[in-house]
Design an enzyme around this catalytic site. Structure first.
Site, PDB file in Angstrom:
ATOM      1  N   GLU A  44      -0.996  12.397   1.488  1.00 50.18           N
ATOM      2  CA  GLU A  44      -0.280  11.967   2.668  1.00 50.18           C
ATOM      3  C   GLU A  44       0.673  13.106   3.027  1.00 50.18           C
ATOM      4  O   GLU A  44       1.443  13.554   2.167  1.00 50.18           O
ATOM      5  CB  GLU A  44       0.510  10.685   2.349  1.00 50.18           C
ATOM      6  CG  GLU A  44       1.019  10.033   3.588  1.00 50.18           C
ATOM      7  CD  GLU A  44       1.847   8.771   3.309  1.00 50.18           C
ATOM      8  OE1 GLU A  44       1.724   8.177   2.231  1.00 50.18           O
ATOM      9  OE2 GLU A  44       2.621   8.417   4.215  1.00 50.18           O
ATOM     10  N   ARG A  80      -1.948   8.517 -13.705  1.00 46.16           N
ATOM     11  CA  ARG A  80      -1.200   9.588 -13.046  1.00 46.16           C
ATOM     12  C   ARG A  80      -0.480  10.422 -14.090  1.00 46.16           C
ATOM     13  O   ARG A  80      -0.256   9.972 -15.219  1.00 46.16           O
ATOM     14  CB  ARG A  80      -0.222   9.016 -12.028  1.00 46.16           C
ATOM     15  CG  ARG A  80       0.895   8.177 -12.595  1.00 46.16           C
ATOM     16  CD  ARG A  80       1.956   7.851 -11.535  1.00 46.16           C
ATOM     17  NE  ARG A  80       1.385   7.487 -10.255  1.00 46.16           N
ATOM     18  CZ  ARG A  80       1.657   8.117  -9.100  1.00 46.16           C
ATOM     19  NH1 ARG A  80       2.486   9.129  -9.065  1.00 46.16           N
ATOM     20  NH2 ARG A  80       1.122   7.725  -7.997  1.00 46.16           N
ATOM     21  N   LYS A 135       7.432  11.631  -4.415  1.00 41.37           N
ATOM     22  CA  LYS A 135       7.838  12.455  -3.276  1.00 41.37           C
ATOM     23  C   LYS A 135       9.127  11.923  -2.655  1.00 41.37           C
ATOM     24  O   LYS A 135       9.933  12.697  -2.153  1.00 41.37           O
ATOM     25  CB  LYS A 135       6.726  12.480  -2.224  1.00 41.37           C
ATOM     26  CG  LYS A 135       5.639  13.489  -2.564  1.00 41.37           C
ATOM     27  CD  LYS A 135       4.612  13.591  -1.462  1.00 41.37           C
ATOM     28  CE  LYS A 135       3.620  12.464  -1.578  1.00 41.37           C
ATOM     29  NZ  LYS A 135       2.491  12.591  -0.652  1.00 41.37           N
TER      30      LYS A 135
HETATM   31  P1  ATP Z   1       4.045  10.032  -4.575  1.00 42.14           P
HETATM   32  O1  ATP Z   1       4.192   8.749  -5.309  1.00 42.14           O
HETATM   33  O2  ATP Z   1       4.548  11.223  -5.326  1.00 42.14           O
HETATM   34  O3  ATP Z   1       4.567   9.983  -3.177  1.00 42.14           O
HETATM   35  P2  ATP Z   1       1.458   9.611  -3.603  1.00 42.14           P
HETATM   36  O4  ATP Z   1       0.427   8.983  -4.424  1.00 42.14           O
HETATM   37  O5  ATP Z   1       2.076   8.758  -2.555  1.00 42.14           O
HETATM   38  O6  ATP Z   1       2.517  10.286  -4.536  1.00 42.14           O
HETATM   39  P3  ATP Z   1      -0.331  11.112  -2.047  1.00 42.14           P
HETATM   40  O7  ATP Z   1      -0.052  12.227  -1.128  1.00 42.14           O
HETATM   41  O8  ATP Z   1      -0.751   9.814  -1.473  1.00 42.14           O
HETATM   42  O9  ATP Z   1       0.979  10.914  -2.917  1.00 42.14           O
HETATM   43  O10 ATP Z   1      -1.319  11.570  -3.193  1.00 42.14           O
HETATM   44  C1  ATP Z   1      -2.499  12.270  -2.983  1.00 42.14           C
HETATM   45  C2  ATP Z   1      -3.344  12.118  -4.198  1.00 42.14           C
HETATM   46  O11 ATP Z   1      -2.678  12.642  -5.332  1.00 42.14           O
HETATM   47  C3  ATP Z   1      -3.648  10.663  -4.461  1.00 42.14           C
HETATM   48  O12 ATP Z   1      -5.020  10.537  -4.764  1.00 42.14           O
HETATM   49  C4  ATP Z   1      -2.785  10.345  -5.635  1.00 42.14           C
HETATM   50  O13 ATP Z   1      -3.370   9.381  -6.445  1.00 42.14           O
HETATM   51  C5  ATP Z   1      -2.670  11.685  -6.361  1.00 42.14           C
HETATM   52  N1  ATP Z   1      -1.433  11.761  -7.114  1.00 42.14           N
HETATM   53  C6  ATP Z   1      -0.181  11.595  -6.658  1.00 42.14           C
HETATM   54  N2  ATP Z   1       0.711  11.670  -7.666  1.00 42.14           N
HETATM   55  C7  ATP Z   1       0.006  11.893  -8.802  1.00 42.14           C
HETATM   56  C8  ATP Z   1       0.348  12.061 -10.177  1.00 42.14           C
HETATM   57  N3  ATP Z   1       1.605  12.022 -10.614  1.00 42.14           N
HETATM   58  N4  ATP Z   1      -0.654  12.280 -11.058  1.00 42.14           N
HETATM   59  C9  ATP Z   1      -1.924  12.339 -10.648  1.00 42.14           C
HETATM   60  N5  ATP Z   1      -2.319  12.185  -9.373  1.00 42.14           N
HETATM   61  C10 ATP Z   1      -1.368  11.964  -8.448  1.00 42.14           C
HETATM   62 MG    MG Z   2       0.273   7.695  -1.447  1.00 44.08          MG
END
Ligand code: ATP
Ligand code: MG
Length: 555
Positions: free
Chosen positions: A34, A258, A268
């Site tokens: 995102e 994760r 984030k």
């Molecule tokens: P955050 O909680 O940090 O905002 P998010 O999941 O909302 O992370 P996205 O931009 O939606 O962030 O994530 C893109 C991809 O990266 C998704 O497939 C998500 O599952 C993966 N991802 C995000 N954080 C992690 C993590 N700590 N470990 C492994 N994969 C991750």
């Molecule tokens: Mg997300």
């Protein structure tokens, strides 16, 4: 990727699918960020996993921006995400945006309405929450659940036209109000949001929810293996339900744990707070766990990939020690970084029996770990700087550095003997006096000299000055995100120490931003982008040893 290790569970799934001819043996993954922040080391795990699976099985990976939330998203983030993935060494098959599918996703919603599987609900968020029941009691629904297909089609079209205000209406899927899975109890799939979108501008005022955008986008792109993190397990039945009801390409969702790192926050939302509230200098502050922060800190893409390979892929949440990440860069830099001398806390050393007008060029090996790294020269004179901590007024027995009467080797130069020192009015040592052994030059005759230590130095007249930034962990506690109260109250107040005037050997004046070195005995450093023609700025990437592990042992 090493070929010896056993397959991780996702590789096992993919290999089974290939063996069974699922999707004709095709492997197509996607990485779906995102664009609401910069990528962090957790994303690197997902990137290495998604791109790695495709690479290993001759497949493809799409980069898909999951940009269905207009308020928090921005093109600055899009650009940084692309730059970071490329820097990590991966190439996407296509650059795609969920927002490009808004028309298709809208039509999917219309299709659900036509099949009696979605309805416009005018209830408030509170009423909707109540209508869903509780985990132990089925939901009762709202009065709008039985609207006619015609009325729903009309209202949904008018939602799109902008006839209603934010929150006035939502579109809900009609799934199962008695499902034990709360996500199946008529989830909201569209909401009204009169907001400017970074790509579609003002053409939409309704936006699909994650559950009605993600799987649909996967399907539109014919993604075979849609890999996400564990918290999406309860969303999987809904993911499948939409695909079945719409009879679209059967993408499948798989979940992995994760990455959680000690002494680090990874969400984030939290990282954004650190940036906005100026706890750090920006998304690329070298203390941030972002890819751009790690890059600026001196991490290489290879070291981050090696870290992701080492931690592997699990089905259960766990916590990885940040020292493993540090180990990965230390291991690489040990092999590749040239050794140089820099004195961070200088005190003057005068060699009284060395001719005052003499300068010798000493030869120094660049990297003993790399036979092809060559040598350089170091100017040597009678006045040097050494580290203040390398001299002791009253040295204890096992102090193998400099003191009165103690002998020590100056790296790449002579053996010297401490003779005397001078202090200022505050009792700080200002000058140390020593004598040298002319025969003891590196490689020379050291008979009779029992030298146990070697220290680094720079020639005072030839040294350049530099700013050196020493970083430590940004948080004082292992899991700052899970402590009581505000995570920011656990910030380590000593996470950055700036040395304004360190002395560096003159060969470093040629260094450019990004160059990496081992400052002998001090750690690995790289040249920061803040460097100017007048002054170099160095970041400490990592210490030579894991000092925190030592602390932990002490208890
Ligand atoms: P955050 O909680 O940090 O905002 P998010 O999941 O909302 O992370 P996205 O931009 O939606 O962030 O994530 C893109 C991809 O990266 C998704 O497939 C998500 O599952 C993966 N991802 C995000 N954080 C992690 C993590 N700590 N470990 C492994 N994969 C991750
Ligand atoms: Mg997300």
């Amino acid at each position: 990727m090493s070929e010896e290790r056993t397959l991780n569970f996702l590789e096992q799934i993919v290999e089974e699918d290939i063996a069974n001819g699922v999707n004709g043996g095709r492997v197509h993954t996607r990485f779906p960020p995102e664009p609401n922040g910069y990528l962090h080391i957790g994303h690197a795990k997902s990137i290495c996993l998604n791109f790695g699976l495709a690479q290993k099985y001759n497949g493809k990976t799409n980069l898909r921006f999951d940009d269905t939330n207009p308020v928090t998203e921005d093109t600055e983030y899009v650009d940084s995400i692309k730059a970071d993935i490329q820097w990590l060494g991966f190439e996407w098959a296509q650059e795609l945006y969920a927002s490009d599918y808004f028309e298709q996703i809208y039509n999917f919603a219309v299709q659900l309405i036509k099949n009696g599987l979605a309805y416009v609900d005018d209830s408030t968020p509170e009423e909707i929450a109540i209508s869903k029941g509780t985990p132990t009691e089925p939901g009762k629904g709202t009065p709008y659940r039985n609207r006619s297909i015609e009325e729903n089609l009309d209202l949904f079209a008018r939602m799109r036209k902008g006839e209603f205000k934010d929150g006035e209406k939502v579109l809900r899927a009609k799934v199962d109000l008695a499902s034990p899975n709360m996500h199946m109890r008529d989830p909201i799939i569209y909401r009204i949001k009169h907001a400017h979108h970074h790509r579609t501008g003002d053409s939409w005022c309704i936006y699909p929810m994650y559950d009605f955008a993600h799987g649909q986008s996967d399907s539109i792109e014919n993604i075979t293996h849609s890999v996400c993190t564990l918290e999406f397990i309860p969303h999987r039945p809904l993911y499948n339900w939409f695909i079945e009801q719409l009879a679209i390409f059967p993408s499948h969702q798989y979940e992995f744990a994760r990455l959680n790192l000690t002494y680090t926050v990874m969400s984030k939302r939290k990282l954004l707070q650190l940036v906005n509230e100026k706890y750090v200098s920006g998304w690329d502050d070298p203390r941030m766990p972002t890819i751009s922060g790690l890059r600026r800190r001196g991490y290489t893409a290879a070291s981050i990939r090696a870290f992701c390979e080492r931690i592997g892929v699990q089905k259960r949440d766990n916590m990885i020690d940040v020292s493993l990440l540090e180990f990965c860069i230390r291991e690489e830099l040990n092999k590749t970084a040239n050794r140089v001398m820099a004195v961070l806390d200088p005190v003057k050393l005068v060699i009284t029996n060395y001719p005052a007008d003499q300068v010798e060029e000493m030869t120094a090996e660049n990297n003993p770990e790399d036979p092809n790294s060559g040598t350089r020269t170091l100017p040597f004179s009678n006045t040097l700087y050494i580290e203040r901590e390398d001299f002791m007024e009253e040295p204890p027995k096992k102090f193998f550095r400099l003191g009165r009467g103690l002998v020590v080797r100056l790296k790449n130069a002579y053996i010297i003997k401490g003779e005397s020192f001078e202090k200022d009015a505050d009792g700080n040592i200002t000058t140390i006096y020593a004598t040298y052994f002319p025969e003891s030059k590196s490689g020379g005759d050291t008979t009779g000299l029992n030298v146990k230590g070697t220290i680094h130095w720079v020639s005072a007249a030839h040294a350049a000055t530099a700013e050196v930034r020493l970083y430590d962990r940004l948080f004082k506690v292992e899991d700052p995100g899970n402590e009581e109260g505000d995570f920011k109250s656990y910030i380590n107040p000593d996470s950055l120490q700036v040395i304004k005037n360190a002395y560096i050997e003159p060969s470093l004046l040629k260094a450019k931003p990004g160059d990496r070195f081992q400052f002998l005995r001090k750690g690995y450093f790289n040249v920061d982008t803040d460097s100017t023609a007048d002054k170099l700025v160095f970041n400490r990437t990592v210490t030579l040893k894991d000092t925190w592990a030592k602390e932990a042992k002490k208890g």
